[in-house]
Design a protein around this motif. Structure first.
Motif, PDB file in Angstrom:
ATOM      1  N   ALA A 152     -25.996  74.500 139.823  1.00 26.50           N
ATOM      2  CA  ALA A 152     -26.632  73.554 138.895  1.00 26.50           C
ATOM      3  C   ALA A 152     -25.990  73.578 137.510  1.00 26.50           C
ATOM      4  O   ALA A 152     -26.000  72.572 136.797  1.00 26.50           O
ATOM      5  CB  ALA A 152     -28.121  73.870 138.779  1.00 26.50           C
ATOM      6  N   LEU A 153     -25.426  74.715 137.108  1.00 29.36           N
ATOM      7  CA  LEU A 153     -24.751  74.780 135.810  1.00 29.36           C
ATOM      8  C   LEU A 153     -23.455  73.976 135.802  1.00 29.36           C
ATOM      9  O   LEU A 153     -23.035  73.479 134.742  1.00 29.36           O
ATOM     10  CB  LEU A 153     -24.461  76.236 135.432  1.00 29.36           C
ATOM     11  N   MET A 154     -22.817  73.846 136.936  1.00 31.57           N
ATOM     12  CA  MET A 154     -21.529  73.137 136.995  1.00 31.57           C
ATOM     13  C   MET A 154     -21.640  71.668 136.567  1.00 31.57           C
ATOM     14  O   MET A 154     -20.812  71.209 135.781  1.00 31.57           O
ATOM     15  CB  MET A 154     -20.915  73.266 138.385  1.00 31.57           C
ATOM     16  N   PRO A 155     -22.634  70.888 137.033  1.00 35.41           N
ATOM     17  CA  PRO A 155     -22.723  69.502 136.546  1.00 35.41           C
ATOM     18  C   PRO A 155     -23.013  69.428 135.046  1.00 35.41           C
ATOM     19  O   PRO A 155     -22.544  68.518 134.370  1.00 35.41           O
ATOM     20  CB  PRO A 155     -23.885  68.911 137.343  1.00 35.41           C
ATOM     21  N   ILE A 156     -23.772  70.390 134.538  1.00 36.20           N
ATOM     22  CA  ILE A 156     -24.021  70.424 133.092  1.00 36.20           C
ATOM     23  C   ILE A 156     -22.705  70.668 132.362  1.00 36.20           C
ATOM     24  O   ILE A 156     -22.359  69.967 131.409  1.00 36.20           O
ATOM     25  CB  ILE A 156     -25.067  71.506 132.743  1.00 36.20           C
ATOM     26  N   GLY A 157     -21.942  71.661 132.832  1.00 31.21           N
ATOM     27  CA  GLY A 157     -20.640  71.949 132.240  1.00 31.21           C
ATOM     28  C   GLY A 157     -19.651  70.812 132.415  1.00 31.21           C
ATOM     29  O   GLY A 157     -18.780  70.597 131.568  1.00 31.21           O
ATOM     30  N   GLY A 180     -21.171  66.868 145.014  1.00 34.19           N
ATOM     31  CA  GLY A 180     -20.451  65.753 144.412  1.00 34.19           C
ATOM     32  C   GLY A 180     -19.782  64.861 145.437  1.00 34.19           C
ATOM     33  O   GLY A 180     -19.782  63.633 145.298  1.00 34.19           O
ATOM     34  N   LEU A 181     -19.220  65.449 146.479  1.00 31.71           N
ATOM     35  CA  LEU A 181     -18.504  64.654 147.472  1.00 31.71           C
ATOM     36  C   LEU A 181     -19.438  63.772 148.297  1.00 31.71           C
ATOM     37  O   LEU A 181     -19.011  62.718 148.786  1.00 31.71           O
ATOM     38  CB  LEU A 181     -17.676  65.559 148.385  1.00 31.71           C
ATOM     39  N   VAL A 182     -20.701  64.177 148.464  1.00 30.20           N
ATOM     40  CA  VAL A 182     -21.627  63.314 149.208  1.00 30.20           C
ATOM     41  C   VAL A 182     -22.152  62.167 148.347  1.00 30.20           C
ATOM     42  O   VAL A 182     -22.832  61.286 148.856  1.00 30.20           O
ATOM     43  CB  VAL A 182     -22.807  64.100 149.835  1.00 30.20           C
ATOM     44  N   GLY A 183     -21.822  62.174 147.059  1.00 26.17           N
ATOM     45  CA  GLY A 183     -22.152  61.016 146.244  1.00 26.17           C
ATOM     46  C   GLY A 183     -22.965  61.257 144.990  1.00 26.17           C
ATOM     47  O   GLY A 183     -23.140  60.348 144.190  1.00 26.17           O
ATOM     48  N   PHE A 184     -23.471  62.456 144.800  1.00 21.56           N
ATOM     49  CA  PHE A 184     -24.227  62.718 143.582  1.00 21.56           C
ATOM     50  C   PHE A 184     -23.259  62.754 142.388  1.00 21.56           C
ATOM     51  O   PHE A 184     -22.188  63.348 142.479  1.00 21.56           O
ATOM     52  CB  PHE A 184     -25.003  64.031 143.682  1.00 21.56           C
ATOM     53  N   PRO A 185     -23.618  62.156 141.265  1.00 19.47           N
ATOM     54  CA  PRO A 185     -22.703  62.079 140.111  1.00 19.47           C
ATOM     55  C   PRO A 185     -22.663  63.375 139.305  1.00 19.47           C
ATOM     56  O   PRO A 185     -23.097  63.429 138.157  1.00 19.47           O
ATOM     57  CB  PRO A 185     -23.289  60.924 139.291  1.00 19.47           C
ATOM     58  N   VAL A 186     -22.132  64.424 139.903  1.00 24.30           N
ATOM     59  CA  VAL A 186     -22.139  65.749 139.273  1.00 24.30           C
ATOM     60  C   VAL A 186     -20.774  66.152 138.719  1.00 24.30           C
ATOM     61  O   VAL A 186     -20.667  67.165 138.036  1.00 24.30           O
ATOM     62  CB  VAL A 186     -22.632  66.839 140.255  1.00 24.30           C
ATOM     63  N   PHE A 187     -19.742  65.367 138.998  1.00 28.46           N
ATOM     64  CA  PHE A 187     -18.420  65.686 138.480  1.00 28.46           C
ATOM     65  C   PHE A 187     -18.281  65.128 137.069  1.00 28.46           C
ATOM     66  O   PHE A 187     -19.139  64.393 136.590  1.00 28.46           O
ATOM     67  CB  PHE A 187     -17.326  65.139 139.397  1.00 28.46           C
ATOM     68  N   ALA A 188     -17.197  65.451 136.391  1.00 26.80           N
ATOM     69  CA  ALA A 188     -16.972  65.000 135.022  1.00 26.80           C
ATOM     70  C   ALA A 188     -17.100  63.484 134.918  1.00 26.80           C
ATOM     71  O   ALA A 188     -16.711  62.749 135.824  1.00 26.80           O
ATOM     72  CB  ALA A 188     -15.600  65.447 134.545  1.00 26.80           C
ATOM     73  N   GLN A 189     -17.654  63.043 133.807  1.00 26.44           N
ATOM     74  CA  GLN A 189     -17.910  61.636 133.530  1.00 26.44           C
ATOM     75  C   GLN A 189     -18.850  61.017 134.561  1.00 26.44           C
ATOM     76  O   GLN A 189     -18.760  59.852 134.886  1.00 26.44           O
ATOM     77  CB  GLN A 189     -16.591  60.863 133.427  1.00 26.44           C
ATOM     78  N   PHE A 190     -19.744  61.845 135.085  1.00 28.46           N
ATOM     79  CA  PHE A 190     -20.783  61.439 136.031  1.00 28.46           C
ATOM     80  C   PHE A 190     -20.211  60.725 137.259  1.00 28.46           C
ATOM     81  O   PHE A 190     -20.754  59.746 137.732  1.00 28.46           O
ATOM     82  CB  PHE A 190     -21.844  60.581 135.332  1.00 28.46           C
ATOM     83  N   LYS A 191     -19.124  61.272 137.773  1.00 25.27           N
ATOM     84  CA  LYS A 191     -18.513  60.726 138.990  1.00 25.27           C
ATOM     85  C   LYS A 191     -18.946  61.545 140.195  1.00 25.27           C
ATOM     86  O   LYS A 191     -19.355  62.683 140.078  1.00 25.27           O
ATOM     87  CB  LYS A 191     -16.993  60.738 138.873  1.00 25.27           C
ATOM     88  N   GLY A 192     -18.828  60.950 141.354  1.00 21.99           N
ATOM     89  CA  GLY A 192     -19.125  61.616 142.611  1.00 21.99           C
ATOM     90  C   GLY A 192     -18.655  60.733 143.754  1.00 21.99           C
ATOM     91  O   GLY A 192     -18.221  59.602 143.549  1.00 21.99           O
ATOM     92  N   GLY A 193     -18.756  61.238 144.963  1.00 20.23           N
ATOM     93  CA  GLY A 193     -18.365  60.469 146.140  1.00 20.23           C
ATOM     94  C   GLY A 193     -17.016  60.879 146.683  1.00 20.23           C
ATOM     95  O   GLY A 193     -16.262  61.623 146.054  1.00 20.23           O
ATOM     96  N   LEU A 194     -16.704  60.375 147.869  1.00 21.03           N
ATOM     97  CA  LEU A 194     -15.461  60.731 148.549  1.00 21.03           C
ATOM     98  C   LEU A 194     -14.221  60.198 147.830  1.00 21.03           C
ATOM     99  O   LEU A 194     -13.131  60.727 148.004  1.00 21.03           O
ATOM    100  CB  LEU A 194     -15.482  60.242 149.989  1.00 21.03           C
ATOM    101  N   GLY A 195     -14.378  59.187 147.002  1.00 19.31           N
ATOM    102  CA  GLY A 195     -13.262  58.657 146.233  1.00 19.31           C
ATOM    103  C   GLY A 195     -12.692  59.675 145.261  1.00 19.31           C
ATOM    104  O   GLY A 195     -11.567  59.526 144.779  1.00 19.31           O
ATOM    105  N   THR A 196     -13.448  60.729 145.006  1.00 19.49           N
ATOM    106  CA  THR A 196     -12.989  61.789 144.108  1.00 19.49           C
ATOM    107  C   THR A 196     -11.738  62.464 144.668  1.00 19.49           C
ATOM    108  O   THR A 196     -10.924  62.983 143.906  1.00 19.49           O
ATOM    109  CB  THR A 196     -14.107  62.829 143.902  1.00 19.49           C
ATOM    110  N   PHE A 197     -11.573  62.455 145.992  1.00 19.04           N
ATOM    111  CA  PHE A 197     -10.368  63.024 146.608  1.00 19.04           C
ATOM    112  C   PHE A 197      -9.102  62.409 146.010  1.00 19.04           C
ATOM    113  O   PHE A 197      -8.072  63.057 145.921  1.00 19.04           O
ATOM    114  CB  PHE A 197     -10.338  62.773 148.123  1.00 19.04           C
TER     115      PHE A 197
END
Length: 191
Positions: free
Chosen positions: A14-19, A63-80
């Motif tokens: 949970a700290l990772m999406p905050i960071g 993040g890969l299943v689609g929750f916007p937890v990556f930087a700039q609130f991105k997520g999903g398989l397109g992150t690959f």
């Protein structure tokens, strides 16, 4: 897995999406400035190789299943296909290796934590930056971005990450034994 271990793993996941999003509005080249490296190093240092890597895997899958937890609130398989995906993958490896170094060392002093944390930082930069270079060359089809330019983008985050890695090592040294005691104390196990 003990309840306390499960809570610690969930806490670092949970700290990772905050960071990831606390400062990600700052972008240099293709690199958002985040606190993810700091939290992934702490996960490995405090939870150990297995649980630290597990926390990072949970974050990555979330993040890969689609929750916007990556930087700039991105997520999903397109992150690959994003140039910074290599950094996301490196968090699993760096947490594992950081934890492994600390577990293998007899003395759990500041020197041990500094070595482990900086090896983790090195893994993050080498793996992530090389992936970013190859992603810009092959996935985006851009020859305009040289290897030197990609490493140049990493100069500003490197200064921040060196400072935060020192802080992570000092912090981990101070609270490591508390976390390890809570991990090994008898508690109800979750099947």
């Amino acid at each position: 897995m003990q309840t306390k271990q499960l809570v610690l793993v969930a806490m670092f996941a949970a700290l990772m999406p905050i960071g990831a999003n606390f400062t990600s509005f700052l972008v240099i080249g293709l690199v958002p400035i985040t606190l993810q490296t700091f939290f992934s190093i702490l996960a490995g240092a405090l939870l150990g190789k297995r649980l630290g890597a597990l926390a990072m895997i949970i974050y990555l899958i979330t993040g890969l299943v689609g929750f916007p937890v990556f930087a700039q609130f991105k997520g999903g398989l397109g992150t690959f296909l994003q140039p910074t995906f290599g950094f996301l993958l490196s968090f699993v490896i760096l947490a594992y290796v950081t934890g492994l170094i600390i577990e293998k060392r007899q003395k759990k002093n500041l020197n041990t934590f500094l070595i482990a944390c900086f090896v983790g930082l090195l893994i993050n930069y080498v793996f992530g930056t090389h992936y970013m270079y190859y992603a810009t060359q092959f996935l985006a089809g851009s020859d305009a971005v040289s290897y030197r330019v990609v490493w140049g983008w990493m100069a500003a985050p490197l200064v921040k990450d060196i400072i935060l890695t020192f802080f992570a090592a000092i912090l981990a040294t101070k609270i490591y034994h508390i976390v390890q005691t809570s991990k090994s104390s008898p508690n109800q196990k979750i099947a």
